[in-house]
Scaffold this active site. Structure first.
Site, mmCIF file in Angstrom:
data_model
loop_
_atom_site.group_PDB
_atom_site.id
_atom_site.type_symbol
_atom_site.label_atom_id
_atom_site.label_comp_id
_atom_site.label_asym_id
_atom_site.label_seq_id
_atom_site.Cartn_x
_atom_site.Cartn_y
_atom_site.Cartn_z
ATOM 1 N N CYS A 1 13.963 63.134 26.036
ATOM 2 C CA CYS A 1 14.634 62.308 27.049
ATOM 3 C C CYS A 1 13.891 62.318 28.383
ATOM 4 C CB CYS A 1 16.073 62.761 27.223
ATOM 5 S SG CYS A 1 16.988 62.713 25.673
ATOM 6 N N HIS B 1 21.401 55.184 28.601
ATOM 7 C CA HIS B 1 20.350 56.173 28.339
ATOM 8 C C HIS B 1 19.365 55.639 27.296
ATOM 9 C CE1 HIS B 1 18.248 59.846 27.960
ATOM 10 N NE2 HIS B 1 19.097 60.573 27.283
HETATM 11 C C1 COA Z 1 29.027 59.339 21.137
HETATM 12 C C2 COA Z 1 28.360 58.405 20.145
HETATM 13 C C3 COA Z 1 28.103 59.151 18.841
HETATM 14 C C4 COA Z 1 29.270 57.195 19.881
HETATM 15 O O1 COA Z 1 28.607 56.271 19.072
HETATM 16 P P1 COA Z 1 29.401 55.390 17.987
HETATM 17 O O2 COA Z 1 30.299 56.283 17.213
HETATM 18 O O3 COA Z 1 28.396 54.598 17.254
HETATM 19 O O4 COA Z 1 30.272 54.447 18.893
HETATM 20 P P2 COA Z 1 30.401 52.865 18.720
HETATM 21 O O5 COA Z 1 29.108 52.234 19.086
HETATM 22 O O6 COA Z 1 30.979 52.573 17.359
HETATM 23 O O7 COA Z 1 31.449 52.504 19.838
HETATM 24 C C5 COA Z 1 32.841 52.554 19.698
HETATM 25 C C6 COA Z 1 33.456 52.286 21.050
HETATM 26 O O8 COA Z 1 33.201 53.393 21.937
HETATM 27 C C7 COA Z 1 32.432 52.975 23.051
HETATM 28 N N1 COA Z 1 31.444 54.024 23.286
HETATM 29 C C8 COA Z 1 30.451 54.400 22.442
HETATM 30 N N2 COA Z 1 29.760 55.409 22.968
HETATM 31 C C9 COA Z 1 30.331 55.669 24.165
HETATM 32 C C10 COA Z 1 30.062 56.602 25.165
HETATM 33 N N3 COA Z 1 29.056 57.478 25.030
HETATM 34 N N4 COA Z 1 30.841 56.595 26.276
HETATM 35 C C11 COA Z 1 31.845 55.718 26.415
HETATM 36 N N5 COA Z 1 32.163 54.806 25.478
HETATM 37 C C12 COA Z 1 31.405 54.788 24.371
HETATM 38 C C13 COA Z 1 31.809 51.671 22.659
HETATM 39 O O9 COA Z 1 31.564 50.853 23.772
HETATM 40 C C14 COA Z 1 32.871 51.077 21.769
HETATM 41 O O10 COA Z 1 33.887 50.534 22.573
HETATM 42 P P3 COA Z 1 34.582 49.144 22.203
HETATM 43 O O11 COA Z 1 35.285 49.415 20.892
HETATM 44 O O12 COA Z 1 35.487 48.904 23.347
HETATM 45 O O13 COA Z 1 33.464 48.177 22.073
HETATM 46 C C15 COA Z 1 27.035 57.911 20.744
HETATM 47 O O14 COA Z 1 27.316 57.230 21.944
HETATM 48 C C16 COA Z 1 26.063 59.011 20.982
HETATM 49 O O15 COA Z 1 25.439 59.539 20.063
HETATM 50 N N6 COA Z 1 25.853 59.415 22.261
HETATM 51 C C17 COA Z 1 24.983 60.492 22.592
HETATM 52 C C18 COA Z 1 23.577 60.021 22.749
HETATM 53 C C19 COA Z 1 22.637 61.189 22.853
HETATM 54 O O16 COA Z 1 22.819 62.224 22.242
HETATM 55 N N7 COA Z 1 21.573 61.024 23.620
HETATM 56 C C20 COA Z 1 20.582 62.029 23.794
HETATM 57 C C21 COA Z 1 21.064 62.994 24.788
HETATM 58 S S1 COA Z 1 19.973 64.384 24.959
#
Ligand code: COA
Lengths: 74, 388
Positions: free
Chosen positions: B86, B336
């Site tokens: 990152c 991100h």
């Molecule tokens: C948390 C996470 C697993 C969710 O992904 P997902 O299960 O595919 O979620 P979806 O894309 O199906 O989204 C479902 C809903 O949640 C929302 N949403 C998804 N991720 C979100 C987040 N991080 N914060 C707030 N809302 C979020 C979406 O907008 C969607 O909303 P909607 O139904 O109103 O459109 C994903 O955001 C993730 O992996 N984040 C971490 C990324 C990471 O690790 N980065 C590296 C860091 S070192």
């Protein structure tokens, strides 16, 4: 290695990678054994089981990479 | 630094799920924006440094440096791609900065790009997890959210439960993002929503996690002596920079509640700038997860260890607070796009220093920093900026 170790920190995983998505929820933890700390998976988690730092866990097996897998003591 | 270096141009795409935009289109949009913002001819650019984390896996596309120079029509100049999880974008920035400081070039272009949202979440999670130790961490089933969840649980044990303040960090970042047209999230959230979001890795819910994002961000750097002659806007000098590392694995770290790479990179940057943490007016910090934002504000020296959460709850890090944090909305709500994140942070710091941040403009934005972590805090870059 001692058969028992204590949990230094942990998490319960609900969103997993491709290889582990069928196993959620499961627990991973850093376990402490005297002065050494290693990452481990802790087998035997059931929803709502109480977990805390300092809790004792027991060595269960070693995986192909040589990583220790512990289990909860009932 | 051997020679003073300044930012003369910035440009980024809107962040989000940009289904219709390819990597090439993201590069073209953000790269040309930055070059236009600098107001220079493309012929002036002597080298291109591109940050990209994982197009090799998510899009089967490597060699992003050459892809970018062709897309931007900047000719036969040298290009290179950097990768440091990152922190990838800030590493590209450091390479360009070092080359100018060393007198090799006068003007360089630096970019970052990531395309993620076209893949299923398990593939995204696997691709992200490869920035941890594959053999000793990923093979056991750990994911990035779970590694930081373990940091959170240990932090609660050592300094007290800050679950509520973590939720407040998410709420604050979402509020700031509402004022940023480039942000992915334009959605007000509440503390209750954070608590009740679906669990990702206990104690983190979806609202504690940064976003999965497509986007690109670019910066034009020039030797300050050259910048003062050619820049069209306020010249923003890089007065300090630091880069430090730590073990790849979480279990290999001495402490997991003080991230040593941050402490070391910040000290190096402050020393070079001849300042202390007290002189920093505002900061974009690496809030990959809400707990990280709290820990960062301590490790950067803004608040005492164990006091970051309290400071946040008291409003000290809000837009009108003592030291505004993540005015852009941060990784949590602006987005991100891994390889672009560091450069997007720099876009925000420069925008604030120039006084161009519109509704989210803070007062007295003169000295600001960007803090970018890679992996489980195994890589850290801190850059300090000052308006001239
Ligand atoms: C948390 C996470 C697993 C969710 O992904 P997902 O299960 O595919 O979620 P979806 O894309 O199906 O989204 C479902 C809903 O949640 C929302 N949403 C998804 N991720 C979100 C987040 N991080 N914060 C707030 N809302 C979020 C979406 O907008 C969607 O909303 P909607 O139904 O109103 O459109 C994903 O955001 C993730 O992996 N984040 C971490 C990324 C990471 O690790 N980065 C590296 C860091 S070192």
């Amino acid at each position: 290695m001692n058969k028992k170790a204590t949990i230094y920190t942990y998490s319960i995983i609900y969103t997993a990678s491709e290889d582990f998505k069928d196993q959620t929820p499961y627990v991973i933890a850093i376990v402490e054994d005297k002065d050494s700390r290693v990452l481990s998976r802790i087998e035997g988690y059931e929803e709502n089981k109480e977990i805390h730092i300092g809790m004792e866990v027991e060595l269960f097996k070693t995986d192909e990479s040589g990583n220790p897998i512990y289990k909860f003591i009932n | 630094m051997l020679r003073s270096v300044s930012v003369i141009g910035i440009g980024e795409t809107r962040m989000g799920k940009l289904t219709s935009k390819s990597i090439r289109m993201l590069i073209k949009e953000a790269g040309n924006k930055a070059i236009e913002d600098a107001g220079i001819e493309k012929e002036r650019i002597q080298a291109l440094y591109m940050g990209n984390y994982n197009a090799s896996y998510w899009s089967i596309q490597s060699h992003i440096g050459a892809l970018a120079s062709e897309t931007l029509e900047i000719g036969h100049i040298p290009t290179i791609r950097t990768e440091g999880a990152c922190a990838t974008g800030s590493l590209a920035f450091r390479q360009g900065l070092n080359a100018i400081a060393a007198g090799i070039y006068d003007v360089v272009l630096i970019g970052g790009v990531e395309k993620m949202t076209h893949k299923p979440i398990e593939t995204i999670t696997t691709g992200l997890a490869s920035a941890a130790d594959f053999e000793y961490e990923v093979n056991l089933g750990s994911t990035f959210p779970s590694l930081f969840a373990m940091i959170a649980n240990r932090y609660f044990y050592e300094y007290g439960d800050v679950r509520k303040e973590m939720a407040m960090a998410a709420v604050q970042n979402h509020d700031n993002a509402l004022l940023n047209s480039n942000a992915q999230m334009h959605k007000k959230i509440t503390i209750d929503q954070v608590f009740n979001g679906f669990p990702v890795a206990h104690p983190l819910t979806v609202y504690d996690c940064s976003l999965v994002t497509d986007g690109a961000a670019f910066v034009v750097l020039a030797a300050t002596e050259v910048a003062e002659k050619i820049a069209k806007k306020r010249v923003v000098e890089v007065i300090g920079t630091g880069h430090a590392g730590d073990s790849l694995t979480l279990a290999g770290k001495k402490s997991i509640t003080t991230l040593e790479a941050t402490v070391k990179a910040a000290n190096e940057a402050y020393k070079m700038a001849g300042i202390t943490a007290k002189d920093i007016g505002f900061a974009e910090v690496h809030d990959c997860f809400t707990i990280t934002q709290i820990i960062n504000t301590e490790d950067l020296g803004f608040f005492e260890k164990g006091r970051g959460a309290k400071a946040l709850a008291e409003g000290k890090t809000a837009l009108d607070g003592q030291i505004p944090i993540n005015t852009s909305g941060g990784l949590k709500a602006k987005g991100h796009p891994i390889g672009a994140t560091g450069l997007s942070q720099i876009n925000e710091v420069v925008t604030q220093i120039r006084g161009e941040a519109g509704a989210r403009q803070i007062k007295n934005a003169n000295i600001g920093l960007n803090h970018n972590l890679g992996g489980t805090a195994a890589t850290c870059v801190v850059n300090v900026f000052k308006g001239r």
